[in-house]
Design an enzyme around this catalytic site. Sequence first.
Site, short mmCIF file in Angstrom:
data_model
loop_
_atom_site.label_atom_id
_atom_site.label_comp_id
_atom_site.label_asym_id
_atom_site.label_seq_id
_atom_site.Cartn_x
_atom_site.Cartn_y
_atom_site.Cartn_z
N ARG A 47 44.42 31.34 27.32
CA ARG A 47 44.63 29.90 27.15
C ARG A 47 43.36 29.16 27.52
O ARG A 47 42.45 29.74 28.09
CB ARG A 47 45.75 29.45 28.09
CG ARG A 47 45.39 29.74 29.54
CD ARG A 47 46.38 29.23 30.56
NE ARG A 47 45.85 29.34 31.90
CZ ARG A 47 46.02 30.40 32.70
NH1 ARG A 47 46.70 31.46 32.28
NH2 ARG A 47 45.49 30.41 33.91
N GLY A 107 48.13 33.85 39.87
CA GLY A 107 48.43 33.78 41.30
C GLY A 107 49.90 33.75 41.63
O GLY A 107 50.28 33.64 42.79
N LYS A 114 51.68 43.37 42.66
CA LYS A 114 51.66 42.28 41.69
C LYS A 114 52.70 42.48 40.60
O LYS A 114 52.93 43.62 40.16
CB LYS A 114 50.29 42.21 41.00
CG LYS A 114 49.15 41.76 41.91
CD LYS A 114 47.88 41.61 41.09
CE LYS A 114 46.77 40.98 41.90
NZ LYS A 114 45.54 40.84 41.10
#
Lengths: 187, 187, 456, 456
Positions: D292, D165, D158
Site C-alpha cells: 500500500r 505492528g 507474530k
Amino acid sequence: MTQRSLNYLGRRNDGQTPSELPATIPVVCAEELDKLLGRVRHHAAGFVTDLAHPPRALRVRAGEVSLEVEWAPEQGSASVSAEPAVLPVAGEDPDLHYLTSPAVGVFYRLPEPGAAPFISEGDPVVAGQQVGIIEAMKLMIPIEADQAGRILQVLKNDGEPVEYGERLFALAVLSAAGRAQPCSAKC
Amino acid sequence: MTQRSLNYLGRRNDGQTPSELPATIPVVCAEELDKLLGRVRHHAAGFVTDLAHPPRALRVRAGEVSLEVEWAPEQGSASVSAEPAVLPVAGEDPDLHYLTSPAVGVFYRLPEPGAAPFISEGDPVVAGQQVGIIEAMKLMIPIEADQAGRILQVLKNDGEPVEYGERLFALAVLSAAGRAQPCSAKC
Amino acid sequence: MFSKVLIANRGEIALRVARACRELGIQVVAVYSTEDRDSAVVSYADQAIQIGPAPAKRSYLNIPAIVEAALHTGAEAIHPGYGFLSEDPDFAEVCRDHGIAFVGPPPEVIAQLGDKSAARRLMTEAGLPIIPGSLTPTRSVEEARQIAEDIGYPVVIKANAGGGGRGMRMAHEATAFLRAYQQTKTDAQALFGDSLVYVERYLTSARHIEIQVLADDFGTTIHLGERDCSVQRRHQKLVEESPAPRMPPGLAARMGQAAVRGAQAAGYLGAGTFEFLLSSTGEFFFLEANCRIQVEHPVTEMVTGVDLVQEQFRIAAGEPITLCQDDIGLRGSAIECRINAENPDRDFVPTPGTLAEFTAPGGPFVRVDTHGFPGYRIPASYDSLLAKLIVWAPTREQALNRMDRALAEFRVRGPGVHSTHSFLREVIRNPVFRSGDHNTTIVEQLLRLDNVPGAA
Amino acid sequence: MFSKVLIANRGEIALRVARACRELGIQVVAVYSTEDRDSAVVSYADQAIQIGPAPAKRSYLNIPAIVEAALHTGAEAIHPGYGFLSEDPDFAEVCRDHGIAFVGPPPEVIAQLGDKSAARRLMTEAGLPIIPGSLTPTRSVEEARQIAEDIGYPVVIKANAGGGGRGMRMAHEATAFLRAYQQTKTDAQALFGDSLVYVERYLTSARHIEIQVLADDFGTTIHLGERDCSVQRRHQKLVEESPAPRMPPGLAARMGQAAVRGAQAAGYLGAGTFEFLLSSTGEFFFLEANCRIQVEHPVTEMVTGVDLVQEQFRIAAGEPITLCQDDIGLRGSAIECRINAENPDRDFVPTPGTLAEFTAPGGPFVRVDTHGFPGYRIPASYDSLLAKLIVWAPTREQALNRMDRALAEFRVRGPGVHSTHSFLREVIRNPVFRSGDHNTTIVEQLLRLDNVPGAA
C-alpha cells in the site's frame, strides 16, 4: 454559517393582575399590546442585526410587553453535501416515515421485468411486506415495509442507482388511532 | 464552533409589587414606549460598539423599558498581548480618564534628576498642565493633562520604558457639575 | 548569531521573519500599530510593542518609535521586511548609530541603489547592459524630450527615487510626452518627496526577470537563479515563478553573472534582487536593484532549498555564506500567487473586513505564507496582500496543475471581503501563460478579454 | 490516464489521493459512511456516495457497496489508500473481475506478501537476509518452543496474517513463551480471523528502516531511498524521517538494492514498502513488505520530489515509470510527525470530539496533510490520526528546528479533544533523538522518564 434554532421563552413574567394595579395605570387593550409587541419585536430583531457578535440571549421589555430569546450553542459549520436520508427531518409530520436503502445498489420496483410493481402509490402495506428490491453485486436484497401504513410516494424510479440510506418510499404510518392519511398540507 | 454554556442571567428584578409603585407614575402609551425603546436600543448598540472588548452581558433600563443581552463566552481567538490603553474600560466610572503615552520611549515624572515630580497623586491639574515627559530618541515630549481634574494614580515609575498608548496617569475628570471625586467604590 | 531580533514590519512578512527567528533560536520582538493589535505576529512573538496608531507614518514608518522599541527590549538587530523602512538609508543609518544591526545592506549602498540614475551609471560602469535613456535625472523638459527623441518612442518617464513599479508613466509618442513628464514629476514629489525623474526607452512585449543575490562580509557574492515576474497588473506583480520559462540556454546564467558583477560593484551585502527586462529578442537590460527581501522570495527558496531569511540573519550577524555558487542548482519549478483582499470585478479595489472563514490549501508541495486566520480583521490602513500561495513540482506544467488545484482549495469569506484567488486561477489556466510565451502585458490582455461581451 | 477514480478510504489519505487526482485532471468519487458525511473529502470530491453506516465493516470494508458505487459512477479505478481494504487480495480480485483498475499490486502478490511466512520464504530465496526464525507457521507449541530455543531468547511470536505492528508478542525467556504464544494465537484469530503464527528472534535496540519501491508493468523497479520509522509507541509509528540518520556509508543503497530484488522476486507492481530491522551492529533483516501507500510516504516525496500517489496512478493506468534509478537522489532531510487526537497524559486514549479551533502550521518548507478543519467532528469510529506535519530542510538539524517551530504553531482545541502535538515536541527536542542515536525503544524511554517524579 450559524444555524440557530429559535426558542422563544414564553416566560413573560406578567403575573400581575389588573386589580393589583394602581388606578392611575391604564388598562392596555389587546390591540395596543399587539402594536407594542410588534415594535418590540422590530427593535429586538434590529438590535441583534446591529451587533458584531451574535448574542446568546436577549430580553427586551417595554411596559407590559416583554420578549425573551435564547440561542442554542453554535455547532460546527458543516458543509453537508450529502442527502441526509435516514431520519425524518425535524418538523415533518410524525406520521410520515421513509423506507431507505440498506445498501448501495440498484433499486427495482418490479419483481421481474414486465411484471407489476410490488406496490404503487396509495397502496396500503403491512409490516414485513416486500415493496421493492435493491440489487447489489448480483445479490437481491428485498425491501420490506417495517411498519403498516400507506405508500404516499415512490421516490426512486425502477432501475435507478441508490446510495446507502437513500429514501425509496414515503410511508404514511398507520398510527394507533388508525389514521393513515397523507401528510397534511402544513408540513 | 463556539462552545457555549447557557447561564441564565440573574433574575429580572421584577420583585416589585404594584403597591410599591408610586401613585404618580405617568401613563405610558405604546407609542411613547416604542420611541423610548428605540432610544434604548440605539444607546445599547452604540455602547457595545464603543467598547474595546466585547462584553458578556449588558443590561439597560430606562423607566418602563429594559433591554438585556448576553453573549456566549468567547473562546480562543484574539490573544491580545497589548494594553488596551486608550479607552476607559466598560463599567468604569465615566469620570475616570487616562493620560496615555504619545510615543514609545521612557517615562519621566521629574523635570530633571533630583527635582520634585511634575505632579503627585491627589494633586489637581488644569488642562494643558505638564505632568510628565516621554523621552524618545533624545527628544523630550511633554505629557500634558488634556482636561482639568485630579491625579488619582501615577501608573508608571520614573524612568520606565513605555509603549505607544500606554496609560501613564489616571485622572478624575472635573465634570461640569464640579465634582472631581475618586472613582466610587462600586465601580 | 543574534539572540533577540526586532521585526519592523507587519502582515505575512513579519510572520515569515518570525518563523525564521524561531528556527534559528532567536527571540522575536514584534512591533505593531493599534490597528494590528490582534495580528498573528503579535501573538507569535516573544515580546510585542505597540509603536503607534494606524497610519504607517506614525507606526511602521516611525523610526524613533521602532529604534526606541529595539533599545528597550534589547534587540540586537532589526529586520525591516519589505516596504515600509526596508530601503530607507536613514533608518539603516540610525540603526547603525545605535549599535543595532540592520538586516540589509549598509546605508550608503541603499542610498546609491535607491537613486535610480546613479544605479544606472554604476551598473553601466560594471558592464551591465542598461535600457537606452538618461544616465542622470533630466534637468529640463527640453532635455528630457530631446533624450526621448534620441532613443525613440515609446519611452517611460520614471521617478529617480521610485522603484517597485511606482512613479512611472509611458509616453507612446511625442505628443503625449509633456503631459506624461509633468504628471510623473508631480507623482514623484507626492510619493517620494523628490520630483527628479529620468527617461528610458520603453520595451514592448518584454518580460520581467530578476536575479536573487546573496553577498556576505567575506567577499563572497553568489546568485540563486532567476524569477520571472512578468504577470503584473499596473506594475504590481501577481504571479512569480522560478526558473523562468522558455529561457534560451545559458541566458539565465549570464544574467546571474551580471547580477553578481553588479552586486560586487555596489559593495552589496545581504540578500538583494537585480531586476532586468528581457526583450522579445533575448536581450536583457538592468532595470533596478532592490535592497530588501522580495515578496516573491519563496519561489527561489523552493527551487534552491535555501532559506533566504535565515541567510539574511547569518550575513547580518557577520557569518560567512555557507554556500558557494556551485552548490546552487534550481530543482524543479516553483510558482507563487499573491492572494490579495481585493475585488477583481471592481477594478481590484481593496476590500478590508473580517474573515468569517479562512482556509488555506494544503497537501503535497504546497506552501502558504499568510498572516490570515478565521476571525482576522483585514485593516484598511495597509496593503491588501493576504496570503502567498507557493507550489513546487518537478516540471512547470505539473506546478501549474498543482497551483490550479491549490487555488481551488482556498476559502476566503467575510462580510464585504473579496479575494483575488479565483482571478489568479484564470491566469494560471490561461493558455498563453501556460505556454510560457507571455510578457508583462498578459494581465491587461486577460482583463480586456474578460470585459468583451460573450467572452468566456 | 483514468478520467474518474473512486477513493475507497477516508480521513487525510482520502484527501491526499483526491488532491493527486485533481492535479492529474481525474474526477474524484468519494465514498463515505454516515459518520463522515461532513468530511473534507466529501466536499472536495466531484461525486460522493454514502456507502454505509459508521462501523467500517459495513462501510469502508464493505466490498459490494464500494464496487457498486464505482460501477454506478463509472469510476475506472479504485484507490484504496492505506488500512481498510488496501491489502485485501479479495477486494483487488473483485475489482479486477469487474473491470475496475485496483491501484496496487495484483491480488496474487498481495496474498503472497500478506502471508508473512510465505513472504519470508520468498525473500530468503531472493537473497534477502531475514531474522532467524520459522519459515512456515508453527504447527504446534512444541515446535514453536523448539524454534525459540534454537534461535535464542528473546523471541517474538507474530500472527502470520498480521503486519503493521498488530498481532505480535515478545517472550523474553522460556518461562514466558507459552503464555505469549497462546495469547498471540488468540489475538491473531480475533484480529485477522486466522490463528496461524510464527516465531522470530527479537532484536533489541534495533532501528526500523524501510525502503520505498516503485515497479511498473514494463519491468522497471526502482527504490526511492529509506525512511527511519524507529520512533514508535506500541509498534505504532509516531515520527518518520528520510534519509535515516547515522547510516554507515553505502548501507542505505544496499538495502535499496535488496528491496528492489525482493520486489522483482514478488512480481511487485505499483508503490510498495520493504520494512527492515537494522541491528545496532549494522546488519539489516527483512521484516515485511507492505502493498500500500504508507502513512509516512510524504517524507520520501519531500526528499525525492516525486509525488508517489501520482506515480501509483500512472502505473495503475499502464504507463511506464518516467524515472530511472539514477534520477533518484535524496535531497536534504524530511521529517513527519503524526498528530493524533489522543491524550498523551491518559495513555494516549483517543479523544473524539468537535474541533472548536484548528490551525495548522505554515510558512517555509512546511507541509500539512490533514482532513481537519474548524468545526470538524472527529468521529469515535475510526483511527485517531488527525494530521501529518511534514517539514523539509537542507540538514537534519535544521529540519528538527523547523519541526519544533511548526509543532509550536499547531492549535487544536475542542471540548474533550486532545492532541499529541505537544508530546511530539518533546520527542523532537529529546537529545537522544536529536543525536540520531535512538532505536525503537525511544518513546518508551521518554514516557518512563516523564513518569519519574521530579523528572523534567
